[in-house]
Write an enzyme that holds these catalytic residues in place. Structure first.
Site, PDB file in Angstrom:
ATOM      1  CB  CYS A 150      40.014 -64.115  51.042  1.00  0.00           C
ATOM      2  SG  CYS A 150      38.849 -63.228  50.016  1.00  0.00           S
ATOM      3  CD  GLU A 209      39.654 -60.933  47.101  1.00  0.00           C
ATOM      4  OE1 GLU A 209      40.595 -61.332  47.834  1.00  0.00           O
ATOM      5  OE2 GLU A 209      38.540 -61.451  47.084  1.00  0.00           O
TER       6      GLU A 209
END
Length: 478
Positions: A285, A251
């Site tokens: 993010c 990720e």
């Protein structure tokens, strides 16, 4: 008069330990810029010990019936609730985040996510047995993968640790987890809590730097490596894991487009987007950092967003009026400042664009307009409280701009036109598309991206599946 720094320790095989060679590194409180603790700078001997502990504990943990693993995870969730104030204090010292927001926005979802995966522990099912060749019955077994080497980031140290250990333990794996070298305190406290519930070796914490993480990923014991971090770090993990064909769960970065059409509720959009862009100092993010606005409302939107930025406050953890605290470390402050310092002449800083104060790593809420698609600040992840604004003419150009980056984690569309929203959700090349909102996450739905944002899913049954493997068993009926 000097203040003695707190001493954090690794947690290996059910006990706290210093690094085998005694090395340590200082841990800095980003709200003050001063050291408050030292943590082990773990080397090969420490990684070896943690991996052996996890490997030794795996057979018994794997063989527990799912209901027993569920009970353990439910106890962990309850214990996190009971120790919430201790976890908050550690996390605030780790990160400088506002105390109130850490209490309201992190502890409840963390506990909920652990409880979700506790339920998932009892869903290790395969497809129905059947005969696909005469005289033979096929059965599917879903099994844990083994020891998992996990590396968590510094932007949400507690929550990202939960996203990693909860599905892994629920599926029957054992864990060696490394927190970021800048934020180990809350993870070490988690080890104390979890270690009082699960058998020794099931959950291990090793602190250290980039080299420590590399040793974990390259170690022959883990069957899987999972990291939340930068694209560069993800590429290095994938390369290292490829040498012995470990499973990899990545990720990585994001550059979320926020596509605002002319029919949106402008006031609500500005309010929600500014919150989603500046929350946690933009160190997310999925943050709403890259706004694309229809040309007909561009100027009005920029003016309103700049005002929202000016009204947004950053400051110390105990200030109840602040939305976010400092950037995590001196390097991150330099990175964010560098993006603004290098802006092209055609860009305009509408709000912020500067450090706040001389103590700690605070940066002002910033809005930048007048940008082109190939500008550095459009193409690269800033990971700070900076929102860029571009103008588009039509739906096709909006899609082109939105998809025209190397990241593909999250996105949002703002419009009252349902058909347009559905068209956009189909063509936006991102792992998540929010419509008329941005950033909510729930345990039941997957989180993960495409392209250079990585692969694999966190949360949800999909995230749980990532920590399992499929086995076909065929038996003769004769």
């Amino acid at each position: 008069m000097s203040t003695e720094l707190r001493r954090l320790r690794n947690y290996i095989n059910g006990e706290f330990r210093d690094a085998a060679d005694g090395r340590t590194t200082e841990v800095i409180n980003p709200a003050t810029g001063e050291a408050y603790a030292v943590a082990p700078l773990s080397g090969q001997a420490d990684v070896d010990a943690a991996m052996k502990a996890a490997a030794d504990a795996f057979p018994a943990w794997h063989d527990l019936v799912p209901a027993e693993r569920q009970k353990a995870l439910l106890k962990i969730a309850d214990a996190f609730e009971e120790r919430a104030e201790d976890l908050i204090a550690a996390e605030v010292e780790n990160t400088g985040k506002p105390i109130g927001l850490t209490r309201s926005e992190e502890i409840p979802p963390m506990v909920d996510q652990i409880r979700f995966f506790a339920g998932a522990a009892r869903m290790l099912e395969g497809r129905a047995a059947g005969e696909y060749m005469e005289g033979l019955t096929s059965i599917i077994r879903r099994e844990p993968v083994g020891v998992c080497a996990q590396v968590a980031p510094w932007n949400y140290p507690m929550m990202m640790a939960v996203w990693k250990f909860a599905p892994a333990l629920a599926a029957g794996n054992t864990v060696v987890l490394k927190p970021s070298d800048t934020t180990p305190a809350s993870t070490v406290l988690m080890a104390e809590i979890i270690g009082s519930i699960v058998p020794p070796g099931v959950f291990n914490v090793v602190t250290g730097d980039r080299d420590t993480g590399r040793m974990m990923v390259e170690h022959p014991t883990p069957a899987m490596a999972s990291i939340t971090g930068s694209v560069r770090a993800g590429m290095q993990v994938a390369e290292s894991a490829a040498k012995d064909l470990k499973r990899v769960h990545l990720e990585l970065g994001g550059k979320a487009p926020v596509v605002v059409f002319e029919d949106t509720d402008l006031a609500k959009a500005v309010e929600d987007i500014s919150m989603a862009g500046f929350f946690n100092a933009g160190q997310d993010c999925t943050a709403a950092t890259r706004v694309l606005v229809h040309e007909s409302i561009h100027d009005e939107f920029v003016t309103a967003l700049a005002k929202a930025a000016a009204d947004t406050k950053t400051g110390l953890p105990d200030d109840e009026d602040v939305l976010y605290g400092p950037l995590n470390n001196a390097g991150q402050l330099a990175q964010v400042s560098g993006f603004i310092d290098r802006l092209p002449a055609h860009a305009k800083v509408e709000a912020g664009g500067h450090r706040v104060g001389e103590k700690g790593y605070f940066y002002a809420p910033t809005v930048v307009s007048g940008l082109k698609q190939d500008d550095e600040i459009i193409q690269k992840e800033v990971f700070g409280p900076v929102i860029t604004v571009q103008s588009f003419t039509d739906e096709a150009q909006a899609v082109s701009y939105a998809n025209g980056v190397e990241y593909a984690l999250a996105s949002s569309v703002w419009t009252k036109d349902h058909s347009r929203a559905m068209r956009m959700s189909k063509v936006l090349d991102f792992g998540c598309v929010w419509i008329n909102t941005h950033i909510p996450l729930v345990a039941e739905m997957p989180h993960g991206g495409f392209k250079k944002s990585g692969y694999g899913k966190d949360l949800s049954a999909y995230g749980f599946d990532d920590y399992t493997r499929i086995k076909h068993v065929m038996t003769s009926l004769d």
